[in-house]
Design a protein around this motif. Structure first.
Motif, short mmCIF file in Angstrom:
data_model
loop_
_atom_site.label_atom_id
_atom_site.label_comp_id
_atom_site.label_asym_id
_atom_site.label_seq_id
_atom_site.Cartn_x
_atom_site.Cartn_y
_atom_site.Cartn_z
N THR A 102 0.84 -1.19 0.00
CA THR A 102 0.00 0.00 0.00
C THR A 102 0.87 1.24 0.00
OG1 THR A 102 -1.93 1.05 1.05
CG2 THR A 102 -0.20 0.23 2.52
N THR A 103 0.25 2.41 -0.08
CA THR A 103 1.00 3.66 -0.15
C THR A 103 1.32 4.19 1.24
OG1 THR A 103 -0.99 5.06 -0.16
CG2 THR A 103 -0.19 4.23 -2.30
N ALA A 104 2.29 5.09 1.30
CA ALA A 104 2.67 5.70 2.58
C ALA A 104 1.53 6.52 3.15
CB ALA A 104 3.91 6.59 2.38
N GLY A 105 0.79 7.22 2.27
CA GLY A 105 -0.32 8.05 2.74
C GLY A 105 -1.43 7.23 3.36
N LYS A 106 -1.84 6.15 2.70
CA LYS A 106 -2.90 5.30 3.23
C LYS A 106 -2.44 4.63 4.52
CE LYS A 106 -5.40 2.91 0.29
NZ LYS A 106 -5.78 1.99 -0.81
N ALA A 107 -1.18 4.22 4.56
CA ALA A 107 -0.64 3.58 5.77
C ALA A 107 -0.68 4.56 6.94
CB ALA A 107 0.78 3.10 5.53
N GLY A 108 -0.37 5.83 6.68
CA GLY A 108 -0.37 6.82 7.75
C GLY A 108 -1.75 7.03 8.34
N PHE A 109 -2.76 7.11 7.49
CA PHE A 109 -4.12 7.32 7.99
C PHE A 109 -4.66 6.09 8.71
CE2 PHE A 109 -4.23 11.02 5.23
CZ PHE A 109 -5.01 11.90 5.98
N ILE A 110 -4.42 4.90 8.15
CA ILE A 110 -4.94 3.69 8.78
C ILE A 110 -4.24 3.43 10.11
CG2 ILE A 110 -5.23 1.19 8.52
CD1 ILE A 110 -5.37 1.65 5.49
N THR A 111 -2.94 3.64 10.17
CA THR A 111 -2.21 3.47 11.43
C THR A 111 -2.73 4.46 12.48
OG1 THR A 111 -0.21 2.73 10.29
CG2 THR A 111 0.05 3.55 12.54
N GLY A 112 -3.08 5.67 12.04
CA GLY A 112 -3.60 6.67 12.97
C GLY A 112 -4.89 6.29 13.65
N LEU A 113 -5.55 5.23 13.16
CA LEU A 113 -6.79 4.77 13.79
C LEU A 113 -6.58 4.28 15.22
CD1 LEU A 113 -8.61 2.82 10.94
CD2 LEU A 113 -9.33 4.95 12.00
N TYR A 114 -5.33 4.04 15.60
CA TYR A 114 -5.08 3.54 16.95
C TYR A 114 -5.63 4.50 18.02
CZ TYR A 114 -1.21 6.77 17.89
OH TYR A 114 -0.47 7.90 18.12
N VAL A 115 -5.70 5.81 17.70
CA VAL A 115 -6.20 6.78 18.69
C VAL A 115 -7.68 6.57 18.96
CG1 VAL A 115 -4.47 8.49 18.02
CG2 VAL A 115 -6.72 8.59 16.99
N VAL A 116 -8.40 5.99 17.97
CA VAL A 116 -9.82 5.68 18.16
C VAL A 116 -9.99 4.31 18.80
CG1 VAL A 116 -12.04 5.42 16.98
CG2 VAL A 116 -10.38 7.10 16.15
N ILE A 117 -9.08 3.38 18.50
CA ILE A 117 -9.20 2.01 19.01
C ILE A 117 -8.86 1.92 20.49
CG2 ILE A 117 -8.29 -0.34 18.75
CD1 ILE A 117 -7.71 0.35 15.81
N VAL A 118 -7.91 2.74 20.95
CA VAL A 118 -7.45 2.67 22.35
C VAL A 118 -8.60 2.73 23.36
CG1 VAL A 118 -6.20 3.95 24.14
CG2 VAL A 118 -5.09 3.45 21.97
N PRO A 119 -9.55 3.69 23.24
CA PRO A 119 -10.64 3.73 24.22
C PRO A 119 -11.50 2.48 24.23
CG PRO A 119 -10.48 5.80 23.03
CD PRO A 119 -9.61 4.83 22.31
N PHE A 120 -11.65 1.83 23.08
CA PHE A 120 -12.44 0.61 23.04
C PHE A 120 -11.74 -0.54 23.77
CE2 PHE A 120 -14.32 3.01 19.60
CZ PHE A 120 -15.68 2.74 19.76
N ILE A 121 -10.43 -0.58 23.67
CA ILE A 121 -9.69 -1.57 24.45
C ILE A 121 -9.86 -1.29 25.93
CG2 ILE A 121 -7.38 -2.49 24.94
CD1 ILE A 121 -6.62 -1.91 22.07
N GLY A 122 -9.95 0.01 26.28
CA GLY A 122 -10.16 0.39 27.69
C GLY A 122 -11.45 -0.14 28.26
N LEU A 123 -12.41 -0.50 27.39
CA LEU A 123 -13.67 -1.07 27.88
C LEU A 123 -13.44 -2.40 28.61
CD1 LEU A 123 -16.03 -0.41 24.81
CD2 LEU A 123 -16.01 0.81 27.01
N LEU A 124 -12.35 -3.08 28.28
CA LEU A 124 -12.03 -4.34 28.96
C LEU A 124 -11.76 -4.10 30.44
CD1 LEU A 124 -9.65 -5.94 26.29
CD2 LEU A 124 -12.07 -6.46 26.70
N TRP A 125 -11.30 -2.87 30.78
CA TRP A 125 -11.07 -2.49 32.18
C TRP A 125 -12.21 -1.62 32.70
CZ3 TRP A 125 -7.00 -3.08 28.77
CH2 TRP A 125 -6.01 -3.98 29.17
N LYS A 126 -13.37 -1.74 32.01
CA LYS A 126 -14.59 -1.03 32.41
C LYS A 126 -14.41 0.48 32.42
CE LYS A 126 -16.30 -4.92 35.17
NZ LYS A 126 -16.80 -5.38 36.51
N GLN A 127 -13.58 0.96 31.48
CA GLN A 127 -13.43 2.40 31.30
C GLN A 127 -14.49 2.88 30.33
OE1 GLN A 127 -9.41 2.89 29.95
NE2 GLN A 127 -8.51 2.33 31.90
#
Length: 310
Positions: A102-127
């Motif tokens: 894939t391209t560097a630009g698409k990789a940058g945006f898709i990797t940036g999704l981690y900022v949205v995913i982190v809070p959902f992982i926090g649900l495992l600790w009832k956050q």
């Protein structure tokens, strides 16, 4: 705006720029070496570049009165670093291999999704997650559809690897967040960089052809990805966030994705279709909403309180 704040935000913008162009360096490096070889040498250099900060930290600890009970044991630091390093290796490997397809630009945006995913992982600790998180996740998901899902409802292979990598990076962020207040940050970073480097080189020895000629040809991208992306940008982020508002810092650091796309266009002649560009805009909006919602609500709430007092 105070000069100190302006200076801090310029420093954060520089850090985001370094990280954004790192995606370009990662693609260029793989013209000469395999993805695991690149990561192995890159993280070795990155860990070594943190050595001066480690020495400064140890000097400060010697100047202070640190009891044995307050300082974490060496075994705990190593175990924590190995645990974090495994997730860092997983995310970095998926990202690097994904960049082959894939391209560097698409990789940058898709990797940036981690900022949205982190809070959902926090649900495992009832956050609890705020409405901003849910709204940001929805925007990001729709954006990912336009960016990566083809018209026959299949996702491109490289984009899928980047998406899996974003999950690994999100897990890594959660782990670092739980360890940050217990272990010196630089010590933890050096150990996890070492673990990531060793694991990457082990895979490279088995599956890739490592030649001195290839490493020499990829020297500049490797040095940029290791020294500048890990060592320099890491220190710039710490220094910049000390004098910047958290909301401003979130916006500036999120620009990493935009700069990755810009760098891919300028250096690698990568182009985004109108559909992909629209997806990038939605993903960027989702990332910003998830990060800035608490500050927007807090500001509005404080304003309402002032009006009530009057």
């Amino acid at each position: 705006m105070e000069f100190k704040t302006f200076k801090s935000e310029l420093i954060l913008l520089l850090a985001a720029t370094i990280w954004g162009f790192a995606f370009v360096a990662q693609r260029m490096g793989m013209d000469h070496v395999g993805p695991f070889t690149y990561n192995g040498i890159r993280f070795a250099l990155g860990g070594a570049s943190l050595l001066p900060f480690l020495l400064v930290g140890l000097k400060r600890q010697q100047d202070k009165i640190v009891t044995v009970t307050t300082a974490p044991s060496l075994s705990f630091v190593l175990k924590s670093g190995v645990f974090a390093g495994i997730f860092l290796f997983s995310g970095a490997s998926l990202q690097q291999v994904g960049l082959v397809y894939t391209t560097a630009g698409k990789a940058g945006f898709i990797t940036g999704l981690y900022v949205v995913i982190v809070p959902f992982i926090g649900l495992l600790w009832k956050q609890k997650s705020s409405p901003g998180i849910w709204g940001g996740a929805l925007l990001a998901a729709v954006g990912l559809y336009f960016l990566s899902i083809t018209r026959d409802m299949s996702i491109e292979y490289g984009d899928f690897l980047e998406f899996l990598g974003a999950f690994c990076f999100a897990c890594h962020v959660v782990i670092i967040g739980r360890l940050a207040n217990r272990i010196d940050t630089v010590q933890l970073s050096m150990v996890q960089c070492g673990v990531c480097s060793v694991l990457s080189l082990c895979v490279a020895v088995v599956f890739e052809e490592i030649t001195w000629q290839g490493i020499s040809a990829a020297a500049l991208p490797i040095v940029y990805g290791g020294v500048f992306s890990v060592g320099v940008a890491y220190s710039l982020q710490i220094y910049g966030q000390k004098g910047s508002h958290p909301a401003s810092a979130a916006i500036l650091l999120s620009l990493e994705s935009v700069i990755a796309a810009l760098g891919g266009w300028l250096v690698l002649n990568e182009m985004l279709s109108g559909r992909a560009f629209f997806g990038c805009v939605l993903m960027m909006a989702g990332m910003l909403l998830s990060q800035l919602y608490p500050y927007l609500v807090g500001k509005r709430g404080s304003s309402n309180k002032k009006e009530a007092k009057v």
